[in-house]
Design a protein around this motif. Structure first.
Motif, PDB file in Angstrom:
ATOM      1  N   GLY A  39       0.834  -1.186   0.000  1.00  0.00           N
ATOM      2  CA  GLY A  39       0.000   0.000   0.000  1.00  0.00           C
ATOM      3  C   GLY A  39       0.866   1.231   0.000  1.00  0.00           C
ATOM      4  N   LYS A  40       0.237   2.373   0.189  1.00  0.00           N
ATOM      5  CA  LYS A  40       0.957   3.636   0.177  1.00  0.00           C
ATOM      6  C   LYS A  40       0.353   4.552   1.233  1.00  0.00           C
ATOM      7  N   ALA A  41       1.218   5.167   2.035  1.00  0.00           N
ATOM      8  CA  ALA A  41       0.755   6.122   3.042  1.00  0.00           C
ATOM      9  C   ALA A  41       0.404   7.435   2.360  1.00  0.00           C
ATOM     10  N   GLY A  42      -0.538   8.141   2.903  1.00  0.00           N
ATOM     11  CA  GLY A  42      -0.894   9.460   2.382  1.00  0.00           C
ATOM     12  C   GLY A  42       0.162  10.484   2.762  1.00  0.00           C
ATOM     13  N   SER A  43      -0.063  11.723   2.393  1.00  0.00           N
ATOM     14  CA  SER A  43       0.877  12.786   2.734  1.00  0.00           C
ATOM     15  C   SER A  43       0.108  13.986   3.281  1.00  0.00           C
ATOM     16  N   ALA A  44       0.820  14.826   4.003  1.00  0.00           N
ATOM     17  CA  ALA A  44       0.203  16.015   4.601  1.00  0.00           C
ATOM     18  C   ALA A  44       0.000  17.085   3.534  1.00  0.00           C
ATOM     19  N   ALA A  45      -1.155  17.707   3.570  1.00  0.00           N
ATOM     20  CA  ALA A  45      -1.447  18.837   2.687  1.00  0.00           C
ATOM     21  C   ALA A  45      -1.225  20.116   3.488  1.00  0.00           C
ATOM     22  N   PRO A  46      -0.834  21.191   2.837  1.00  0.00           N
ATOM     23  CA  PRO A  46      -0.637  22.432   3.584  1.00  0.00           C
ATOM     24  C   PRO A  46      -1.963  23.000   4.093  1.00  0.00           C
ATOM     25  N   LEU A  47      -1.887  23.663   5.221  1.00  0.00           N
ATOM     26  CA  LEU A  47      -3.031  24.418   5.716  1.00  0.00           C
ATOM     27  C   LEU A  47      -3.117  25.687   4.887  1.00  0.00           C
ATOM     28  N   THR A  48      -4.278  26.316   4.872  1.00  0.00           N
ATOM     29  CA  THR A  48      -4.433  27.579   4.162  1.00  0.00           C
ATOM     30  C   THR A  48      -4.802  28.650   5.184  1.00  0.00           C
ATOM     31  N   VAL A  49      -4.010  29.722   5.246  1.00  0.00           N
ATOM     32  CA  VAL A  49      -4.321  30.841   6.125  1.00  0.00           C
ATOM     33  C   VAL A  49      -5.040  31.889   5.276  1.00  0.00           C
ATOM     34  N   LEU A  50      -6.245  32.254   5.711  1.00  0.00           N
ATOM     35  CA  LEU A  50      -7.104  33.155   4.950  1.00  0.00           C
ATOM     36  C   LEU A  50      -7.456  34.398   5.758  1.00  0.00           C
ATOM     37  N   LYS A  51      -7.924  35.400   5.077  1.00  0.00           N
ATOM     38  CA  LYS A  51      -8.527  36.592   5.700  1.00  0.00           C
ATOM     39  C   LYS A  51      -7.689  37.143   6.846  1.00  0.00           C
ATOM     40  N   THR A  52      -6.434  37.402   6.601  1.00  0.00           N
ATOM     41  CA  THR A  52      -5.576  37.967   7.641  1.00  0.00           C
ATOM     42  C   THR A  52      -5.798  39.468   7.715  1.00  0.00           C
ATOM     43  N   GLU A  53      -5.881  39.996   8.921  1.00  0.00           N
ATOM     44  CA  GLU A  53      -6.017  41.438   9.086  1.00  0.00           C
ATOM     45  C   GLU A  53      -5.518  41.872  10.463  1.00  0.00           C
ATOM     46  N   LEU A  54      -5.065  43.105  10.514  1.00  0.00           N
ATOM     47  CA  LEU A  54      -4.617  43.693  11.768  1.00  0.00           C
ATOM     48  C   LEU A  54      -5.836  44.163  12.549  1.00  0.00           C
ATOM     49  N   VAL A  55      -5.859  43.892  13.834  1.00  0.00           N
ATOM     50  CA  VAL A  55      -6.963  44.314  14.695  1.00  0.00           C
ATOM     51  C   VAL A  55      -6.425  45.436  15.572  1.00  0.00           C
ATOM     52  N   GLY A  56      -6.767  46.670  15.229  1.00  0.00           N
ATOM     53  CA  GLY A  56      -6.275  47.827  15.970  1.00  0.00           C
ATOM     54  C   GLY A  56      -5.219  48.577  15.171  1.00  0.00           C
ATOM     55  N   THR A  57      -4.670  49.612  15.787  1.00  0.00           N
ATOM     56  CA  THR A  57      -3.632  50.436  15.179  1.00  0.00           C
ATOM     57  C   THR A  57      -2.381  50.329  16.029  1.00  0.00           C
TER      58      THR A  57
END
Length: 169
Positions: A39-57
């Motif tokens: 058989g064959k082991a699977g592999s890890a897929a990358p996570l996706t980081v979305l909607k990044t924003e700064l909160v505050g100034t």
């Protein structure tokens, strides 16, 4: 020597057949076999980081937070493990040295839901409060400037210790 009667001959024949049949039956019941599985082991897929924003100034002496979502693209659940901010850059002014002016707050507490398992195909929203600040004596050229940085999220399989680290611009 005595002469065998028909009855004696039949009894001897039956005994020989019974013993021979038992031996044949034993041979039919003792057997072995093997098989090879591949058989064959699977592999890890990358996570996706979305909607990044700064909160505050960000101002001298203040801290701001970062809000972002993480989508698990794997076929298994993951647990967030590492979180860093890197690559600070000024966007609107070449005179502003973003790397020398903006920084991640050392030992900022992780988001309150950081230990939450992210299921297969799920997206979870995180807010990392008080995680970004100006360095001591920030550059005057960085006033009112836009800047950007990378949110780096690492995770481990919720089922084992394999890890999967991703970055987003």
């Amino acid at each position: 020597m005595r002469k065998l009667t028909k009855r004696s001959a039949a009894a001897i024949t039956a005994a020989v057949v019974a013993v021979g049949g038992a031996g044949a039956a034993y041979a039919y019941w003792s057997s072995t076999g093997t098989g090879v599985v591949s058989g064959k082991a699977g592999s890890a897929a990358p996570l996706t980081v979305l909607k990044t924003e700064l909160v505050g100034t960000v101002n001298p002496g203040t801290k701001a937070g970062v809000a972002f979502s993480v989508k698990n693209e794997n076929n298994y659940a993951v647990l967030p493990s590492t979180l860093t901010l890197t690559g600070f850059q000024a966007v609107t002014s070449a005179a502003c040295d973003g790397a020398a002016t903006f920084q991640q707050v050392a030992n900022a507490p992780k988001p309150s839901n950081w230990a939450q398992k992210i299921g297969k195909g799920e997206t979870v929203i995180f807010t990392w409060n008080d995680s970004v600040q100006l360095t001591a004596n920030p550059d005057d050229d960085c006033q009112n400037q836009d800047f950007k940085f990378t949110v780096n999220v690492g995770a481990t399989s919720a089922e084992s210790s394999s890890s999967d680290t991703i970055k987003t611009p």
